[in-house]
Motif scaffolding. Structure first.
Motif, PDB file in Angstrom:
ATOM      1  N   VAL A  73     -14.105  58.154  -5.800  1.00 49.96           N
ATOM      2  CA  VAL A  73     -14.513  57.979  -7.199  1.00 49.96           C
ATOM      3  C   VAL A  73     -15.911  57.364  -7.293  1.00 49.96           C
ATOM      4  CG1 VAL A  73     -14.009  56.661  -9.298  1.00 49.96           C
ATOM      5  CG2 VAL A  73     -12.174  57.862  -8.129  1.00 49.96           C
ATOM      6  N   LYS A  74     -16.177  56.357  -6.462  1.00 46.41           N
ATOM      7  CA  LYS A  74     -17.445  55.636  -6.529  1.00 46.41           C
ATOM      8  C   LYS A  74     -18.565  56.293  -5.724  1.00 46.41           C
ATOM      9  CE  LYS A  74     -17.322  51.143  -6.352  1.00 46.41           C
ATOM     10  NZ  LYS A  74     -17.690  50.412  -7.486  1.00 46.41           N
ATOM     11  N   GLY A  75     -18.205  57.172  -4.795  1.00 45.13           N
ATOM     12  CA  GLY A  75     -19.196  57.768  -3.913  1.00 45.13           C
ATOM     13  C   GLY A  75     -19.351  56.968  -2.636  1.00 45.13           C
ATOM     14  N   GLU A  76     -19.382  55.661  -2.773  1.00 48.98           N
ATOM     15  CA  GLU A  76     -19.391  54.731  -1.649  1.00 48.98           C
ATOM     16  C   GLU A  76     -18.928  53.385  -2.164  1.00 48.98           C
ATOM     17  OE1 GLU A  76     -23.461  54.923  -0.341  1.00 48.98           O
ATOM     18  OE2 GLU A  76     -24.074  53.346  -1.718  1.00 48.98           O
ATOM     19  N   ALA A  77     -18.438  52.546  -1.251  1.00 47.41           N
ATOM     20  CA  ALA A  77     -17.909  51.251  -1.661  1.00 47.41           C
ATOM     21  C   ALA A  77     -18.085  50.248  -0.534  1.00 47.41           C
ATOM     22  CB  ALA A  77     -16.426  51.378  -2.024  1.00 47.41           C
ATOM     23  N   THR A  78     -18.097  48.978  -0.906  1.00 51.24           N
ATOM     24  CA  THR A  78     -18.144  47.921   0.101  1.00 51.24           C
ATOM     25  C   THR A  78     -16.721  47.590   0.539  1.00 51.24           C
ATOM     26  OG1 THR A  78     -17.946  46.118  -1.496  1.00 51.24           O
ATOM     27  CG2 THR A  78     -20.185  46.927  -1.017  1.00 51.24           C
ATOM     28  N   ARG A  94     -12.985  55.510  13.315  1.00 49.43           N
ATOM     29  CA  ARG A  94     -12.650  56.083  14.624  1.00 49.43           C
ATOM     30  C   ARG A  94     -12.100  57.498  14.476  1.00 49.43           C
ATOM     31  NH1 ARG A  94      -7.521  53.628  16.388  1.00 49.43           N
ATOM     32  NH2 ARG A  94      -6.804  55.282  15.017  1.00 49.43           N
ATOM     33  N   ASP A  95     -11.290  57.711  13.403  1.00 51.02           N
ATOM     34  CA  ASP A  95     -10.667  59.025  13.175  1.00 51.02           C
ATOM     35  C   ASP A  95     -11.578  60.002  12.442  1.00 51.02           C
ATOM     36  OD1 ASP A  95      -8.441  58.018  14.468  1.00 51.02           O
ATOM     37  OD2 ASP A  95      -7.338  57.574  12.618  1.00 51.02           O
ATOM     38  N   GLY A  96     -12.812  59.583  12.146  1.00 49.58           N
ATOM     39  CA  GLY A  96     -13.779  60.479  11.517  1.00 49.58           C
ATOM     40  C   GLY A  96     -13.561  60.697  10.032  1.00 49.58           C
ATOM     41  N   ILE A  97     -12.853  59.782   9.371  1.00 49.95           N
ATOM     42  CA  ILE A  97     -12.535  59.938   7.945  1.00 49.95           C
ATOM     43  C   ILE A  97     -13.580  59.251   7.065  1.00 49.95           C
ATOM     44  CG2 ILE A  97     -10.800  59.380   6.177  1.00 49.95           C
ATOM     45  CD1 ILE A  97      -8.693  59.696   8.464  1.00 49.95           C
ATOM     46  N   VAL A  98     -14.112  58.128   7.536  1.00 52.59           N
ATOM     47  CA  VAL A  98     -15.163  57.416   6.802  1.00 52.59           C
ATOM     48  C   VAL A  98     -16.310  57.100   7.745  1.00 52.59           C
ATOM     49  CG1 VAL A  98     -13.524  56.341   5.194  1.00 52.59           C
ATOM     50  CG2 VAL A  98     -14.288  55.070   7.220  1.00 52.59           C
ATOM     51  N   GLU A  99     -17.435  56.768   7.129  1.00 56.66           N
ATOM     52  CA  GLU A  99     -18.563  56.265   7.913  1.00 56.66           C
ATOM     53  C   GLU A  99     -19.127  55.040   7.207  1.00 56.66           C
ATOM     54  OE1 GLU A  99     -21.245  59.545   8.249  1.00 56.66           O
ATOM     55  OE2 GLU A  99     -21.820  59.500   6.156  1.00 56.66           O
ATOM     56  N   ARG A 100     -19.615  54.099   7.993  1.00 52.73           N
ATOM     57  CA  ARG A 100     -20.215  52.877   7.465  1.00 52.73           C
ATOM     58  C   ARG A 100     -21.706  52.880   7.767  1.00 52.73           C
ATOM     59  NH1 ARG A 100     -15.779  48.385   9.444  1.00 52.73           N
ATOM     60  NH2 ARG A 100     -15.412  49.826  11.132  1.00 52.73           N
ATOM     61  N   ARG A 101     -22.466  52.322   6.814  1.00 53.63           N
ATOM     62  CA  ARG A 101     -23.910  52.190   7.022  1.00 53.63           C
ATOM     63  C   ARG A 101     -24.419  51.039   6.162  1.00 53.63           C
ATOM     64  NH1 ARG A 101     -26.139  53.802   2.544  1.00 53.63           N
ATOM     65  NH2 ARG A 101     -25.180  55.395   1.270  1.00 53.63           N
ATOM     66  N   ARG A 102     -25.572  50.555   6.495  1.00 46.09           N
ATOM     67  CA  ARG A 102     -26.201  49.488   5.716  1.00 46.09           C
ATOM     68  C   ARG A 102     -26.703  50.052   4.386  1.00 46.09           C
ATOM     69  NH1 ARG A 102     -25.108  44.523   7.516  1.00 46.09           N
ATOM     70  NH2 ARG A 102     -24.893  44.601   9.757  1.00 46.09           N
ATOM     71  N   SER A 103     -26.555  49.265   3.342  1.00 49.86           N
ATOM     72  CA  SER A 103     -27.048  49.660   2.027  1.00 49.86           C
ATOM     73  C   SER A 103     -28.566  49.761   2.074  1.00 49.86           C
ATOM     74  CB  SER A 103     -26.633  48.619   0.984  1.00 49.86           C
ATOM     75  OG  SER A 103     -27.319  48.823  -0.223  1.00 49.86           O
ATOM     76  N   GLU A 104     -29.112  50.751   1.420  1.00 49.77           N
ATOM     77  CA  GLU A 104     -30.567  50.902   1.367  1.00 49.77           C
ATOM     78  C   GLU A 104     -31.206  49.848   0.466  1.00 49.77           C
ATOM     79  OE1 GLU A 104     -31.461  54.963   0.401  1.00 49.77           O
ATOM     80  OE2 GLU A 104     -30.235  55.717   2.060  1.00 49.77           O
ATOM     81  N   ARG A 142     -29.898  45.324   2.835  1.00 51.77           N
ATOM     82  CA  ARG A 142     -29.525  45.558   4.225  1.00 51.77           C
ATOM     83  C   ARG A 142     -28.402  44.650   4.702  1.00 51.77           C
ATOM     84  NH1 ARG A 142     -30.241  49.970   6.112  1.00 51.77           N
ATOM     85  NH2 ARG A 142     -30.539  49.253   8.217  1.00 51.77           N
ATOM     86  N   ARG A 143     -28.074  43.583   3.958  1.00 50.06           N
ATOM     87  CA  ARG A 143     -26.955  42.707   4.327  1.00 50.06           C
ATOM     88  C   ARG A 143     -25.609  43.338   4.003  1.00 50.06           C
ATOM     89  NH1 ARG A 143     -28.597  37.874   0.654  1.00 50.06           N
ATOM     90  NH2 ARG A 143     -28.992  39.714  -0.593  1.00 50.06           N
ATOM     91  N   VAL A 144     -25.612  44.315   3.129  1.00 48.55           N
ATOM     92  CA  VAL A 144     -24.380  44.942   2.641  1.00 48.55           C
ATOM     93  C   VAL A 144     -24.092  46.215   3.423  1.00 48.55           C
ATOM     94  CG1 VAL A 144     -23.276  46.000   0.622  1.00 48.55           C
ATOM     95  CG2 VAL A 144     -24.737  43.988   0.341  1.00 48.55           C
ATOM     96  N   VAL A 145     -22.826  46.373   3.818  1.00 50.48           N
ATOM     97  CA  VAL A 145     -22.382  47.594   4.481  1.00 50.48           C
ATOM     98  C   VAL A 145     -21.580  48.407   3.472  1.00 50.48           C
ATOM     99  CG1 VAL A 145     -20.935  48.549   6.319  1.00 50.48           C
ATOM    100  CG2 VAL A 145     -22.324  46.505   6.749  1.00 50.48           C
ATOM    101  N   VAL A 146     -21.920  49.668   3.334  1.00 49.09           N
ATOM    102  CA  VAL A 146     -21.190  50.548   2.421  1.00 49.09           C
ATOM    103  C   VAL A 146     -20.427  51.585   3.237  1.00 49.09           C
ATOM    104  CG1 VAL A 146     -22.714  50.241   0.435  1.00 49.09           C
ATOM    105  CG2 VAL A 146     -23.219  52.022   2.095  1.00 49.09           C
ATOM    106  N   VAL A 147     -19.334  52.021   2.658  1.00 52.63           N
ATOM    107  CA  VAL A 147     -18.446  52.983   3.298  1.00 52.63           C
ATOM    108  C   VAL A 147     -18.443  54.251   2.456  1.00 52.63           C
ATOM    109  CG1 VAL A 147     -16.096  53.387   4.123  1.00 52.63           C
ATOM    110  CG2 VAL A 147     -17.006  51.044   4.058  1.00 52.63           C
ATOM    111  N   SER A 148     -18.530  55.394   3.111  1.00 56.24           N
ATOM    112  CA  SER A 148     -18.445  56.677   2.410  1.00 56.24           C
ATOM    113  C   SER A 148     -17.517  57.610   3.182  1.00 56.24           C
ATOM    114  CB  SER A 148     -19.833  57.306   2.243  1.00 56.24           C
ATOM    115  OG  SER A 148     -20.437  57.488   3.503  1.00 56.24           O
TER     116      SER A 148
END
Length: 149
Positions: free
Chosen positions: A52-57, A81-91, A94-100
């Protein structure tokens, strides 16, 4: 409608609501027995939030799935690990990690969504739109009661 029948109808709604809450608790308890390759109820809730959000913390996912931040971190490790989500630093921070969702995660979620839509259609096929609208109103009111507690 008489006061007695209104009271009886209110009590029937209350009991049905208690039954629904119990069913939800049992569903959560079954999450502990989830087999390999299956998603838990908490994982599904988190994935729907991301969709719904596109990405979330992780904090947003913890709130949506009603899990502790530590549980969400472990859950995200497995989903990543199962390839369902990916995590990356917020643009933007940079302290925040977002999940998509990954493409595979999006496909999995759409499959789950289709399954649930089929269940809903089958379960409610013989209920009129008018009754469904009234039921939705009652459920919104029940949610309001819980939010006020």
């Amino acid at each position: 409608m008489s006061a007695a029948s209104t009271t009886a109808a209110s009590e029937a709604v209350r009991l049905a609501f208690v039954e629904m809450l119990g069913a939800e608790r049992r569903l959560r308890a079954r999450d502990q027995k989830c087999g390999p390759g299956e998603l838990t109820h908490g994982q599904i809730r988190a994935l729907f939030t991301i969709d719904v959000k596109g990405e979330a913390t992780a904090g947003e996912l913890a709130k949506a799935a009603e899990l502790s931040p530590a549980s969400v971190s472990t859950m995200l490790d497995h989903l990543e690990r199962d390839g369902i989500v990916e995590r990356r630093r917020s643009e933007s921070d940079r302290r925040v990690v977002v999940v998509s969702l990954t493409g595979e995660g999006r496909e999995l979620l759409e499959h789950r969504r289709a399954e649930w839509r089929t269940r809903w259609r089958e379960a409610l096929a013989d209920v009129s739109d008018e009754h469904l609208a009234v039921a939705a109103d009652v459920m919104h009111r029940m949610a309001g009661i819980l939010d006020e507690l």
